[in-house]
Design an enzyme around this catalytic site. Structure first.
Site, PDB file in Angstrom:
ATOM      1  N   ASP A   1      42.990   3.269  42.751  1.00 12.38           N
ATOM      2  CA  ASP A   1      42.844   2.642  43.875  1.00 12.38           C
ATOM      3  C   ASP A   1      41.954   2.004  44.425  1.00 12.38           C
ATOM      4  OD1 ASP A   1      41.795   4.663  42.900  1.00 12.38           O
ATOM      5  OD2 ASP A   1      42.524   6.084  43.949  1.00 12.38           O
TER       6      ASP A   1
ATOM      7  N   GLU B   1      47.417  11.681  49.180  1.00 11.97           N
ATOM      8  CA  GLU B   1      46.847  13.006  49.664  1.00 11.97           C
ATOM      9  C   GLU B   1      48.221  14.151  49.985  1.00 11.97           C
ATOM     10  OE1 GLU B   1      43.901  12.972  50.422  1.00 11.97           O
ATOM     11  OE2 GLU B   1      42.637  11.778  51.109  1.00 11.97           O
TER      12      GLU B   1
ATOM     13  N   ASN C   1      41.907  19.031  46.485  1.00 10.04           N
ATOM     14  CA  ASN C   1      42.340  19.050  47.694  1.00 10.04           C
ATOM     15  C   ASN C   1      44.399  19.152  47.080  1.00 10.04           C
ATOM     16  OD1 ASN C   1      42.804  16.439  47.607  1.00 10.04           O
ATOM     17  ND2 ASN C   1      42.889  16.094  49.925  1.00 10.04           N
TER      18      ASN C   1
ATOM     19  N   HIS D   1      44.569  15.722  45.619  1.00  6.55           N
ATOM     20  CA  HIS D   1      45.297  14.796  45.457  1.00  6.55           C
ATOM     21  C   HIS D   1      45.784  14.064  44.771  1.00  6.55           C
ATOM     22  CE1 HIS D   1      40.761  13.299  46.360  1.00  6.55           C
ATOM     23  NE2 HIS D   1      41.169  12.488  45.697  1.00  6.55           N
TER      24      HIS D   1
HETATM   25  C1  F6R Z   1      39.871   8.041  42.072  1.00  4.45           C
HETATM   26  C2  F6R Z   1      40.724   8.953  42.411  1.00  4.45           C
HETATM   27  C3  F6R Z   1      40.811   9.557  42.603  1.00  4.45           C
HETATM   28  C4  F6R Z   1      39.794  11.004  41.989  1.00  4.45           C
HETATM   29  C5  F6R Z   1      39.078  12.341  42.640  1.00  4.45           C
HETATM   30  C6  F6R Z   1      38.889  13.028  42.201  1.00  4.45           C
HETATM   31  O1  F6R Z   1      39.828   6.636  41.746  1.00  4.45           O
HETATM   32  O2  F6R Z   1      42.027   7.916  42.167  1.00  4.45           O
HETATM   33  O3  F6R Z   1      42.363  10.506  43.131  1.00  4.45           O
HETATM   34  O4  F6R Z   1      40.276  11.224  41.150  1.00  4.45           O
HETATM   35  O5  F6R Z   1      39.442  12.156  43.779  1.00  4.45           O
HETATM   36  O6  F6R Z   1      37.188  12.721  42.162  1.00  4.45           O
HETATM   37  P1  F6R Z   1      36.514  13.112  41.452  1.00  4.45           P
HETATM   38  O7  F6R Z   1      36.387  13.238  39.949  1.00  4.45           O
HETATM   39  O8  F6R Z   1      35.024  11.685  41.553  1.00  4.45           O
HETATM   40  O9  F6R Z   1      35.855  14.628  41.274  1.00  4.45           O
END
Ligand code: F6R
Length: 247
Positions: A67, A143, A136, A138
């Site tokens: 992403d 989301e 959450n 995701h």
């Molecule tokens: C980023 C992504 C997000 C993160 C998630 C957790 O490329 O795909 O889904 O993996 O937001 O983020 P952290 O590791 O910072 O807690």
């Protein structure tokens, strides 16, 4: 689905690095799906160490990132392009032509997303997809409520994700509201998934992902349907699981 509980963050990310490295050694021209965020930092650090000290080579590897924020150019320090360069790509022998990260400044988002999907197909599909998980539930920026069959597209970030990301931006108003993200359907086509989660803040999401019913309201629960999904967590991330899993 294989659940591996490691003592702490370092062990968790080292285990993930061993799996990625083993694939690269078996298939030097493999296709990796990569994630950003705090969680995979240790994985990238360990892969860089393996490159420097153990002769692990990335020159034939292709990568597709999950992403990118809409509206941030690749030079923006909070863009995922920048994150990947600083934390990984600049330190290994990867061929820049084989690096794909969604472009947050693209003018035609729909055409870009379709192109991204086609490039994944042309590369032969993703062999191993690294995933983090949001508090959450995701995965990538899919989301809660995202279609479980979704493809690469633009998504509005949830209030919780915007709040979680605010720590990286000077002002709350600067936090991007949209992202281009691989879809859940796109992610599920990877041949192997490796999902990493550490810390208390992820424990509830991990409990629901591993032991809860599959629901679009917790997108990560879809990994239960994948034949080759490995979830690697540290003790805190595993603290709400009700069963015992492999160490
Ligand atoms: C980023 C992504 C997000 C993160 C998630 C957790 O490329 O795909 O889904 O993996 O937001 O983020 P952290 O590791 O910072 O807690």
């Amino acid at each position: 689905m294989l659940v591996i509980v490691k003592e702490d963050y370092d062990e968790m990310t080292r285990e993930a690095a061993r799996r990625v490295a083993s694939l690269i050694r078996k298939k030097p021209d493999c296709v990796l799906g990569l994630a950003t965020g705090s969680t995979p930092l240790g994985l990238y650090k360990e892969l860089i160490r393996m490159y420097k000290e153990e002769g692990l080579r990335f020159s034939k590897v292709t990568t597709f990132n999950l992403d990118e924020y809409v509206g941030l150019p690749p030079t923006h320090p909070q863009s995922y392009h920048y994150f990947m360069r600083v934390n990984f790509f600049d330190h290994i022998d990867i061929n820049p032509r084989y690096i794909y990260v969604p472009h947050g400044m693209t003018e035609d988002v729909a055409a870009f997303c379709q192109w991204y999907e086609e490039e994944i197909q042309k590369a032969g599909g993703i062999d191993l997809q690294v995933l983090g998980i949001g508090a959450n539930g995701h995965i990538a920026f899919n989301e809660p409520g995202s279609s479980l069959g979704s493809r690469t597209r633009i998504k509005t970030l949830s209030e919780q994700t915007i709040k979680d990301n605010a720590r990286f931006f000077e002002r709350f108003e600067d936090v991007p509201r949209y992202a281009i993200t691989m879809g859940i359907g796109t992610i599920m086509e990877a041949r192997q998934l490796v999902l990493l989660a550490g810390g208390r803040g992820k424990a509830q999401a991990i409990k629901e992902t591993v032991e809860g019913p599959i629901t679009a309201m917790v997108p990560a629960t879809i990994v239960q349907m994948h034949q080759w999904a490995t979830i690697i967590v540290d003790k805190e991330g595993a603290s709400l699981l009700s069963r015992t899993y492999d160490g």
